[in-house]
Design an enzyme around this catalytic site. Structure first.
Site, PDB file in Angstrom:
ATOM      1  N   LYS A 222      46.968  41.682  54.072  1.00 55.76           N
ATOM      2  CA  LYS A 222      47.873  40.704  54.688  1.00 55.76           C
ATOM      3  C   LYS A 222      48.544  41.250  55.949  1.00 55.76           C
ATOM      4  O   LYS A 222      48.575  42.451  56.196  1.00 55.76           O
ATOM      5  CB  LYS A 222      48.886  40.217  53.657  1.00 55.76           C
ATOM      6  CG  LYS A 222      48.209  39.311  52.624  1.00 55.76           C
ATOM      7  CD  LYS A 222      49.146  38.612  51.692  1.00 55.76           C
ATOM      8  CE  LYS A 222      48.360  37.623  50.821  1.00 55.76           C
ATOM      9  NZ  LYS A 222      49.187  37.054  49.745  1.00 55.76           N
ATOM     10  N   ARG A 256      45.774  41.184  43.013  1.00 55.08           N
ATOM     11  CA  ARG A 256      44.760  40.272  43.562  1.00 55.08           C
ATOM     12  C   ARG A 256      44.274  40.869  44.879  1.00 55.08           C
ATOM     13  O   ARG A 256      45.055  41.008  45.828  1.00 55.08           O
ATOM     14  CB  ARG A 256      45.376  38.886  43.763  1.00 55.08           C
ATOM     15  CG  ARG A 256      44.426  37.832  44.288  1.00 55.08           C
ATOM     16  CD  ARG A 256      45.156  36.486  44.420  1.00 55.08           C
ATOM     17  NE  ARG A 256      44.262  35.429  44.906  1.00 55.08           N
ATOM     18  CZ  ARG A 256      44.026  35.171  46.187  1.00 55.08           C
ATOM     19  NH1 ARG A 256      44.645  35.901  47.129  1.00 55.08           N
ATOM     20  NH2 ARG A 256      43.203  34.188  46.525  1.00 55.08           N
TER      21      ARG A 256
END
Length: 274
Positions: A222, A256
């Protein structure tokens, strides 16, 4: 600790690795790589071979500023992949959606988990859909839809607001008859959070244990990692590894990730050290 799904119970004795499979043309990291059904099925089997404990399949990008996808388009992307994996995967399938009808169709096709980035809040029918399917569910914190969420990343009390939102999601689940044994919570790394906010959530992750549910964290590749490292063009694997390790040390039960094989090693080594 364990997680009850519709067809099995997952042990959380060690942290689990949820492998990401985006069946989209525009996801921020792997958009269009697995857009065809055949390639997506192949990739899901690869992720299982790399050591994924769960395969999370999404048909709509939830990256910042992502455009919305119609119900019909999302169904057309997701359901054939899940059907194509029937009888081939040994690990459970999760569907990454906030639409009740997609959740219903995915669970009917074989998914056992609904990963809802809205924490049951975007679609008023979602809680009932999860309850009816007896699926496991991930309740995530966000603020606003993906096309708007990064416009409002300031908080007076970040952890307090995340916990309040998730408490309200848990109440929606309770009212729909979803037992806590089927619920995992997610603070929503990268969803309506600043760089510092994401770092703070990972540092203070254990404060979410008050909610009484296992915690899932999704930091993989991210933008906050790119911001910290100062190089937005790298693949962010090492930064993700650091975020995963600290998340495990701070109580994450599930991570995740995109890079399953590497992150599984990180998870196992961090657990051994802890």
């Amino acid at each position: 600790m364990s997680w009850d799904l519709s067809r099995r119970t997952l042990s959380l004795e060690r942290p689990l690795v949820m492998g990401i499979l985006n069946v989209t043309p525009d996801s921020f990291s792997d958009g269009n790589r697995y857009f065809s059904t055949a390639r997506a099925v192949e990739r899901a089997l690869e992720l299982e071979g790399e050591g994924a404990d769960i395969i999370d399949i999404g048909g709509e990008s939830t990256r910042p500023n992502a455009p919305k996808v119609s119900l019909e388009e999302e169904l057309a992307r997701v359901v054939p992949v899940i059907e194509g994996l029937a009888g081939k995967l040994k690990v459970p399938i999760s569907v990454d959606t906030y639409k009740a009808e997609v959740a219903r169709a995915a669970c009917a096709a074989g998914a056992e988990i609904v990963n809802d980035v809205s924490g049951l809040c975007f679609d008023t029918g979602m809680a009932a859909a999860v309850s009816e399917a007896r699926a496991g569910v991930v309740l995530m914190h966000t603020r606003g839809t993906p096309d708007q969420m990064q416009q409002d990343t300031g908080y007076r009390d970040l952890l307090g607001e995340v916990k309040l939102y998730l408490t309200e999601s848990l109440e929606l689940a309770r009212q729909a008859g979803i037992p806590k044994s089927r619920i995992v919570v997610d603070p929503g790394i990268g969803f309506a959070k600043s760089v510092e906010g994401n770092l703070e959530l990972i540092r203070r992750l254990r404060e979410l244990e008050d909610l009484g549910c296992p915690i899932l964290v999704g930091p993989s590749r991210k933008s906050f990692i790119g911001a910290v490292l100062g190089d937005r063009d790298r693949d962010r694997t090492y930064g993700t590894a650091a975020a995963v390790a600290v998340s495990i040390l701070n109580g994450a039960a599930i991570v995740r990730v995109h890079d399953v094989a590497a992150m599984r090693d990180i998870v196992l080594m961090t657990r051994a050290l802890a």
